[in-house]
Design an enzyme around this catalytic site. Sequence first.
Site, PDB file in Angstrom:
ATOM      1  CD  GLU A   1      -9.351   4.086  16.385  1.00 60.90           C
ATOM      2  OE1 GLU A   1      -8.323   3.435  16.105  1.00 60.90           O
ATOM      3  OE2 GLU A   1     -10.449   3.919  15.812  1.00 60.90           O
TER       4      GLU A   1
ATOM      5  CB  CYS B   1     -21.985   9.834  19.389  1.00 64.70           C
ATOM      6  SG  CYS B   1     -20.284   9.481  19.899  1.00 64.70           S
TER       7      CYS B   1
ATOM      8  CB  CYS C   1     -16.968   8.932  19.108  1.00 58.92           C
ATOM      9  SG  CYS C   1     -17.397   7.185  19.065  1.00 58.92           S
TER      10      CYS C   1
ATOM     11  CD  GLU D   1     -19.986  11.104  16.575  1.00 58.89           C
ATOM     12  OE1 GLU D   1     -18.872  10.669  16.926  1.00 58.89           O
ATOM     13  OE2 GLU D   1     -20.738  10.498  15.804  1.00 58.89           O
TER      14      GLU D   1
END
Length: 137
Positions: A49, A94, A58, A60
Site C-alpha cells: 500500500e 486482478c 494488490c 497479484e
Amino acid sequence: MSTQDIDWEALRQEARAASQRAYAPYSNFPVGAAALVDDGRVVSGCNVENASYGVGLCAECGLVSTLVATGGGKLVAFACVNGLGEPLMPCGRCRQLLYEHAAADCRFDTPNGIKTMDEVLPQAFGPADLEHVRSNS
Ligand code: THU
C-alpha cells in the site's frame, strides 16, 4: 503437469508466507498470492500500500511482475489468501491481470473451491479481442 497433481496446501502456504511480508498499514488487510508456473517455478507476491491510497498494489500485481521478471511463462495454479490464511477471491482488476498470464487449464483456489479461468472471469476480454478487430480492419 495435470491439475490433479497440484499440491494446493503447499501453494496456500506459499501465499500465507507472502502475506506475512505484506505492507498494508492503511487497510490492515494483508494479502498473499502464490502460483505455480508451467516450468515448475513458484512465484508469489504481497500487497504493497501507499500513503497515496490509490497507488497501492494488490498482491497479484507483485506476483505477475515477479513472473515476468524471472522468465515469464504461464500460470497453471494460483492461490490467494487473506490475513487469516483463508482463500481469497482476487479482485476484478486482478482477475483481468491474471488472465493474460494464465495457461488455458489454469486453476484457481477460491472460497468456493477450485475453479477454472472461465469460472473466475467469464467471457474475458483479452489479446484475441484486439487481434480480431486489427485483422478485420
Ligand atoms: N487486495 C489484494 O492484494 N488483492 C486482491 O485481490 C484484493 C485486495 C489488497 C488491496 C489492499 O491493499 C487490501 O487488499 C484491501 O483492499
